[in-house]
Design a protein around this motif. Structure first.
Motif, short mmCIF file in Angstrom:
data_model
loop_
_atom_site.label_atom_id
_atom_site.label_comp_id
_atom_site.label_asym_id
_atom_site.label_seq_id
_atom_site.Cartn_x
_atom_site.Cartn_y
_atom_site.Cartn_z
N VAL A 10 -46.05 -48.16 -25.88
CA VAL A 10 -46.44 -48.75 -27.16
C VAL A 10 -46.79 -50.23 -26.96
CG1 VAL A 10 -45.01 -47.17 -28.52
CG2 VAL A 10 -44.05 -49.35 -27.76
N THR A 11 -47.51 -50.78 -27.91
CA THR A 11 -47.94 -52.18 -27.96
C THR A 11 -48.95 -52.47 -26.86
OG1 THR A 11 -46.41 -53.40 -26.49
CG2 THR A 11 -45.56 -52.76 -28.65
N PRO A 12 -49.67 -53.59 -26.98
CA PRO A 12 -50.61 -53.97 -25.93
C PRO A 12 -49.95 -54.19 -24.57
CG PRO A 12 -51.07 -55.18 -27.94
CD PRO A 12 -49.78 -54.47 -28.17
N TYR A 13 -48.63 -54.36 -24.54
CA TYR A 13 -47.92 -54.54 -23.28
C TYR A 13 -47.47 -53.20 -22.66
CZ TYR A 13 -47.51 -59.58 -24.20
OH TYR A 13 -47.76 -60.92 -24.44
N GLU A 14 -47.83 -52.09 -23.31
CA GLU A 14 -47.47 -50.75 -22.82
C GLU A 14 -45.97 -50.66 -22.50
OE1 GLU A 14 -50.22 -49.72 -19.68
OE2 GLU A 14 -51.72 -49.13 -21.16
N GLN A 15 -45.20 -51.03 -23.47
CA GLN A 15 -43.74 -50.98 -23.35
C GLN A 15 -43.27 -49.53 -23.49
OE1 GLN A 15 -39.94 -50.41 -24.21
NE2 GLN A 15 -41.05 -50.63 -26.14
N ASN A 16 -42.32 -49.13 -22.66
CA ASN A 16 -41.85 -47.74 -22.63
C ASN A 16 -40.82 -47.47 -23.73
OD1 ASN A 16 -43.44 -46.95 -20.43
ND2 ASN A 16 -41.88 -47.59 -18.95
N CYS A 17 -41.30 -47.10 -24.91
CA CYS A 17 -40.41 -46.54 -25.92
C CYS A 17 -40.04 -45.13 -25.46
CB CYS A 17 -41.12 -46.50 -27.27
SG CYS A 17 -40.20 -45.67 -28.58
N THR A 18 -38.76 -44.80 -25.51
CA THR A 18 -38.32 -43.50 -25.00
C THR A 18 -37.67 -42.68 -26.11
OG1 THR A 18 -37.95 -44.46 -22.81
CG2 THR A 18 -36.94 -42.33 -23.25
N LEU A 19 -38.16 -41.46 -26.28
CA LEU A 19 -37.58 -40.50 -27.22
C LEU A 19 -36.69 -39.56 -26.43
CD1 LEU A 19 -37.48 -39.14 -30.04
CD2 LEU A 19 -39.53 -37.84 -29.36
N LEU A 20 -35.42 -39.53 -26.81
CA LEU A 20 -34.42 -38.66 -26.16
C LEU A 20 -33.93 -37.65 -27.18
CD1 LEU A 20 -32.26 -41.51 -24.56
CD2 LEU A 20 -33.92 -40.11 -23.34
N TRP A 21 -33.82 -36.37 -26.78
CA TRP A 21 -33.24 -35.41 -27.72
C TRP A 21 -32.54 -34.27 -26.99
CZ3 TRP A 21 -38.42 -35.41 -26.53
CH2 TRP A 21 -39.04 -34.19 -26.26
N ASP A 22 -31.50 -33.79 -27.64
CA ASP A 22 -30.72 -32.65 -27.18
C ASP A 22 -31.40 -31.40 -27.73
OD1 ASP A 22 -28.86 -30.54 -27.00
OD2 ASP A 22 -27.15 -31.86 -27.30
N ASP A 23 -31.90 -30.54 -26.85
CA ASP A 23 -32.68 -29.40 -27.34
C ASP A 23 -31.82 -28.30 -27.95
OD1 ASP A 23 -31.58 -28.14 -25.13
OD2 ASP A 23 -33.49 -27.70 -24.16
#
Length: 216
Positions: A10-23
């Motif tokens: 995300v963002t112009p800096y390509e920051q790693n937003c991470t989505l974590l989930w228990d399936d």
């Protein structure tokens, strides 16, 4: 049964937003929601996930700039970082206005639902993450470590063959090096590191090949 991981730059800096989930439970968390809130909310809805919390490693705009927009879509608790990053969150509106010329979205200031301290434990479904406070890039920087999955959400502390900058306000190179050596380099070598930017790495790789902080 598994912990699922989706890295969303995300963002112009390509920051790693991470989505974590228990399936098994469909419980989810987001780490470092720097922007693109509407797009990420669409992903969460499409996967039919229950967003439990937003976790923040530190207060820089590319890691927190999407929080206010997401909370307008869903009233999700915001957890972290450490309270020593309060000065960054109090200046978020100024920073996002200043960086609009680089393509950043404007955000008002906000406070987290609660701050984090060393040794606290967070969870997503059945998976627990320990909180480690590692100042240096910012004074209130924290990271999240899941021993069960050998996974580290490192923010801007440790990158593949690099480390976080310390020339920002209240940065400290000595503190950053000390935290990496005494806390991160003591984790198992097969721990996968998701940094705040660019590709993933492992603790073992960094102990050998990181030119800034070698293992002692």
């Amino acid at each position: 049964m598994a912990l699922n991981i989706k890295i969303i730059p995300v963002t112009p800096y390509e920051q790693n937003c991470t989505l974590l989930w228990d399936d098994e439970t469909n419980e989810a968390v987001l780490t470092d929601l720097g922007g693109n809130a509407a797009e990420i909310w669409h992903i969460i809805q499409k996967k039919h996930l229950n967003l439990k919390e937003i976790w923040l490693t530190h207060g820089h705009l590319d890691h927190v700039g999407g929080v206010v927009a997401m909370r307008e879509l869903t009233d999700t608790p915001v957890i972290g970082p450490h309270c020593d990053d309060l000065f960054l969150l109090e200046d978020l509106s100024n920073k996002t206005r200043e960086y609009a010329k680089y393509g950043f979205e404007f955000s008002t200031n906000f406070l987290p639902t609660r701050w984090l301290n060393e040794g606290e434990v967070l969870s997503v479904g059945q998976y627990e993450f320990s909180v480690l406070h590692i100042p240096g890039h910012t004074p209130g920087h924290v990271v999240f470590y899941c021993e069960r999955e050998k996974l580290l959400i490192a923010g801007d502390v440790l990158f593949k063959e690099s480390i976080g900058r310390t020339d920002f306000p209240r940065g400290n190179t000595q503190d950053l090096h000390h935290g990496i050596r005494t806390k991160l380099y003591r984790l198992p070598e097969n721990v996968v590191v998701i940094p705040g930017h660019r590709e993933t790495t492992t603790i073992g790789h960094e102990k050998i090949y990181n030119p800034y902080v070698r293992a002692e």
